[in-house]
Design a protein around this motif. Structure first.
Motif, PDB file in Angstrom:
ATOM      1  N   ASP A   1       0.874  -1.084  -0.148  1.00  0.00           N
ATOM      2  CA  ASP A   1       0.187   0.160  -0.077  1.00  0.00           C
ATOM      3  C   ASP A   1       1.038   1.021   0.168  1.00  0.00           C
ATOM      4  O   ASP A   1       0.522   2.113   0.727  1.00  0.00           O
ATOM      5  N   GLY A   2       1.988   1.379  -0.685  1.00  0.00           N
ATOM      6  CA  GLY A   2       2.664   2.595  -0.985  1.00  0.00           C
ATOM      7  C   GLY A   2       3.697   2.640   0.245  1.00  0.00           C
ATOM      8  O   GLY A   2       4.302   3.791   0.031  1.00  0.00           O
ATOM      9  N   SER A   3       3.864   1.993   1.032  1.00  0.00           N
ATOM     10  CA  SER A   3       4.822   1.899   2.184  1.00  0.00           C
ATOM     11  C   SER A   3       5.811   0.800   2.072  1.00  0.00           C
ATOM     12  O   SER A   3       5.314  -0.419   1.922  1.00  0.00           O
ATOM     13  N   SER A   4       7.195   1.071   1.961  1.00  0.00           N
ATOM     14  CA  SER A   4       8.078   0.028   1.858  1.00  0.00           C
ATOM     15  C   SER A   4       8.990  -0.064   3.041  1.00  0.00           C
ATOM     16  O   SER A   4       8.930   0.915   3.837  1.00  0.00           O
ATOM     17  N   GLY A   5       9.096  -1.416   3.613  1.00  0.00           N
ATOM     18  CA  GLY A   5      10.058  -1.628   4.795  1.00  0.00           C
ATOM     19  C   GLY A   5      10.893  -3.324   4.699  1.00  0.00           C
ATOM     20  O   GLY A   5      10.652  -3.658   3.711  1.00  0.00           O
ATOM     21  N   VAL A   6      10.963  -3.482   5.964  1.00  0.00           N
ATOM     22  CA  VAL A   6      11.477  -4.783   6.150  1.00  0.00           C
ATOM     23  C   VAL A   6      10.474  -5.304   7.111  1.00  0.00           C
ATOM     24  O   VAL A   6      10.129  -5.181   8.253  1.00  0.00           O
ATOM     25  N   TRP A   7      10.207  -6.770   6.845  1.00  0.00           N
ATOM     26  CA  TRP A   7       9.122  -7.554   7.622  1.00  0.00           C
ATOM     27  C   TRP A   7      10.070  -8.808   7.898  1.00  0.00           C
ATOM     28  O   TRP A   7      10.991  -9.240   7.485  1.00  0.00           O
ATOM     29  N   LYS A   8       9.833  -9.278   9.151  1.00  0.00           N
ATOM     30  CA  LYS A   8      10.524 -10.600   9.727  1.00  0.00           C
ATOM     31  C   LYS A   8       9.528 -11.583   9.840  1.00  0.00           C
ATOM     32  O   LYS A   8       8.488 -11.315  10.340  1.00  0.00           O
ATOM     33  N   PHE A   9       9.666 -12.818   9.566  1.00  0.00           N
ATOM     34  CA  PHE A   9       8.864 -14.136   9.610  1.00  0.00           C
ATOM     35  C   PHE A   9       9.828 -15.165  10.466  1.00  0.00           C
ATOM     36  O   PHE A   9      10.789 -16.033   9.600  1.00  0.00           O
ATOM     37  N   PRO A  10       9.763 -15.401  11.610  1.00  0.00           N
ATOM     38  CA  PRO A  10      10.452 -16.502  12.231  1.00  0.00           C
ATOM     39  C   PRO A  10      10.001 -17.596  11.604  1.00  0.00           C
ATOM     40  O   PRO A  10       8.844 -17.969  11.311  1.00  0.00           O
ATOM     41  N   ILE A  11      10.889 -18.857  11.192  1.00  0.00           N
ATOM     42  CA  ILE A  11      10.589 -20.156  10.897  1.00  0.00           C
ATOM     43  C   ILE A  11      10.664 -20.903  11.788  1.00  0.00           C
ATOM     44  O   ILE A  11      11.326 -21.435  12.737  1.00  0.00           O
ATOM     45  N   ASP A  12       9.341 -21.576  11.907  1.00  0.00           N
ATOM     46  CA  ASP A  12       9.018 -22.483  12.899  1.00  0.00           C
ATOM     47  C   ASP A  12       9.622 -23.809  12.726  1.00  0.00           C
ATOM     48  O   ASP A  12      10.020 -24.266  11.771  1.00  0.00           O
ATOM     49  N   GLY A  13       9.224 -24.844  13.639  1.00  0.00           N
ATOM     50  CA  GLY A  13       9.966 -26.144  13.748  1.00  0.00           C
ATOM     51  C   GLY A  13       9.425 -27.132  12.709  1.00  0.00           C
ATOM     52  O   GLY A  13      10.113 -27.974  12.136  1.00  0.00           O
ATOM     53  N   SER A  14       8.274 -26.672  12.086  1.00  0.00           N
ATOM     54  CA  SER A  14       7.645 -27.443  10.863  1.00  0.00           C
ATOM     55  C   SER A  14       8.240 -26.917   9.601  1.00  0.00           C
ATOM     56  O   SER A  14       7.900 -27.244   8.541  1.00  0.00           O
ATOM     57  N   GLY A  15       9.014 -25.721   9.532  1.00  0.00           N
ATOM     58  CA  GLY A  15       9.520 -25.052   8.453  1.00  0.00           C
ATOM     59  C   GLY A  15       8.562 -23.849   7.910  1.00  0.00           C
ATOM     60  O   GLY A  15       8.733 -23.596   6.791  1.00  0.00           O
ATOM     61  N   GLY A  16       7.443 -23.638   8.720  1.00  0.00           N
ATOM     62  CA  GLY A  16       6.483 -22.721   8.030  1.00  0.00           C
ATOM     63  C   GLY A  16       6.780 -21.245   8.910  1.00  0.00           C
ATOM     64  O   GLY A  16       7.739 -21.095   9.708  1.00  0.00           O
ATOM     65  N   ILE A  17       5.881 -20.303   8.426  1.00  0.00           N
ATOM     66  CA  ILE A  17       6.030 -19.146   8.749  1.00  0.00           C
ATOM     67  C   ILE A  17       4.674 -18.464   9.188  1.00  0.00           C
ATOM     68  O   ILE A  17       3.725 -19.062   8.512  1.00  0.00           O
ATOM     69  N   GLY A  18       4.587 -17.649   9.950  1.00  0.00           N
ATOM     70  CA  GLY A  18       3.262 -17.129  10.670  1.00  0.00           C
ATOM     71  C   GLY A  18       3.314 -15.643   9.727  1.00  0.00           C
ATOM     72  O   GLY A  18       3.920 -15.368   8.716  1.00  0.00           O
ATOM     73  N   SER A  19       2.461 -14.864  10.269  1.00  0.00           N
ATOM     74  CA  SER A  19       2.355 -13.380   9.848  1.00  0.00           C
ATOM     75  C   SER A  19       3.603 -12.734  10.115  1.00  0.00           C
ATOM     76  O   SER A  19       3.910 -12.590  11.235  1.00  0.00           O
ATOM     77  N   GLY A  20       3.854 -11.765   9.147  1.00  0.00           N
ATOM     78  CA  GLY A  20       5.203 -11.194   9.535  1.00  0.00           C
ATOM     79  C   GLY A  20       5.092  -9.875  10.401  1.00  0.00           C
ATOM     80  O   GLY A  20       3.881  -9.288  10.665  1.00  0.00           O
ATOM     81  N   GLU A  21       6.149  -9.495  11.037  1.00  0.00           N
ATOM     82  CA  GLU A  21       6.447  -8.311  11.926  1.00  0.00           C
ATOM     83  C   GLU A  21       7.120  -7.335  11.227  1.00  0.00           C
ATOM     84  O   GLU A  21       8.278  -7.574  10.695  1.00  0.00           O
ATOM     85  N   LEU A  22       6.364  -6.049  10.682  1.00  0.00           N
ATOM     86  CA  LEU A  22       7.180  -4.854  10.321  1.00  0.00           C
ATOM     87  C   LEU A  22       8.438  -4.514  11.281  1.00  0.00           C
ATOM     88  O   LEU A  22       8.126  -4.389  12.355  1.00  0.00           O
ATOM     89  N   VAL A  23       9.510  -4.621  10.937  1.00  0.00           N
ATOM     90  CA  VAL A  23      10.762  -4.373  11.654  1.00  0.00           C
ATOM     91  C   VAL A  23      11.084  -2.584  11.485  1.00  0.00           C
ATOM     92  O   VAL A  23      11.235  -2.000  12.552  1.00  0.00           O
ATOM     93  N   ILE A  24      10.848  -2.070  10.312  1.00  0.00           N
ATOM     94  CA  ILE A  24      11.273  -0.831   9.876  1.00  0.00           C
ATOM     95  C   ILE A  24      10.436  -0.395   8.679  1.00  0.00           C
ATOM     96  O   ILE A  24      10.430  -0.869   7.740  1.00  0.00           O
ATOM     97  N   ASP A  25       9.743   0.794   8.833  1.00  0.00           N
ATOM     98  CA  ASP A  25       9.112   1.406   7.891  1.00  0.00           C
ATOM     99  C   ASP A  25      10.007   2.548   7.085  1.00  0.00           C
ATOM    100  O   ASP A  25      10.103   3.507   7.637  1.00  0.00           O
TER     101      ASP A  25
END
Length: 188
Positions: free
Chosen positions: A77-101
């Motif tokens: 939506d017009g905003s650029s940044g860095v997201w992080k997604f911890p990889i869980d024990g099954s190799g999946g990821i959940g919803s990301g967390e915005l680290v920096i806008d």
């Protein structure tokens, strides 16, 4: 793609959505491929070529995996940044967390990312000072203000402490590969 004996092209895996434009690729410690681009998902491709989508509707420009975390530079939506997604024990990821806008803090687009063993992130941008150094606590500042020229389209670790920056071809400059001494070691 894989090249078979004789030099012909062989498709390794297929994302079954012809609207997806993949622009970024990274590998995790388990040998899975992570990829993304203009899409509603990030994709994990397993060694057996199984493709699994994880919801993240964004325009992803780069991916990197460090210490069990998938990082993405992306625009939403017009905003650029860095997201992080911890990889869980099954190799999946959940919803990301915005680290920096990056757009809000630096009036720029996040284009590339590299992570140091210290947990610091180097974010390539199209700002006049093209690399942002993000500390593990979230504070951010430009790296070597007034020295590096824009843009920082790609970042890649060489032998410690060297980070390489690809400036790409711009209208007024050659395509340059810049060697930067970061005094840090790259996370792999």
């Amino acid at each position: 793609f894989r090249f078979a004996e004789g030099g012909t092209q062989e498709t390794f895996a297929v994302v079954d959505d012809n609207t997806v434009k993949l622009d970024a690729i990274a590998f995790d410690a388990s040998g899975n491929i992570w990829t993304g681009g203009r899409s509603a998902n990030l994709y994990r491709i397993d060694a057996d070529k199984t493709v699994t989508g994880f919801p993240f509707e964004a325009d992803v420009t780069d991916l990197v995996v460090a210490d069990g975390v998938l990082y993405a530079t992306a625009a939403i939506d017009g905003s650029s940044g860095v997201w992080k997604f911890p990889i869980d024990g099954s190799g999946g990821i959940g919803s990301g967390e915005l680290v920096i806008d990056v757009t809000a803090q630096f009036s720029a687009d996040a284009l590339a990312i590299a992570v140091a063993t210290t947990g610091e992130m180097f974010v390539g941008t199209d700002a006049s000072d093209p690399i942002i150094l993000v500390q593990p606590g979230g504070s951010a500042e430009t790296l070597y203000p007034g020295i590096l020229q824009t843009p920082a389209l790609d970042l890649a670790w060489g032998l410690a402490p060297v980070l390489y920056m690809n400036q790409g071809k711009t209208t007024d400059a050659n395509s340059n590969l810049i060697k930067i001494n970061t005094r840090r070691e790259g996370a792999r």
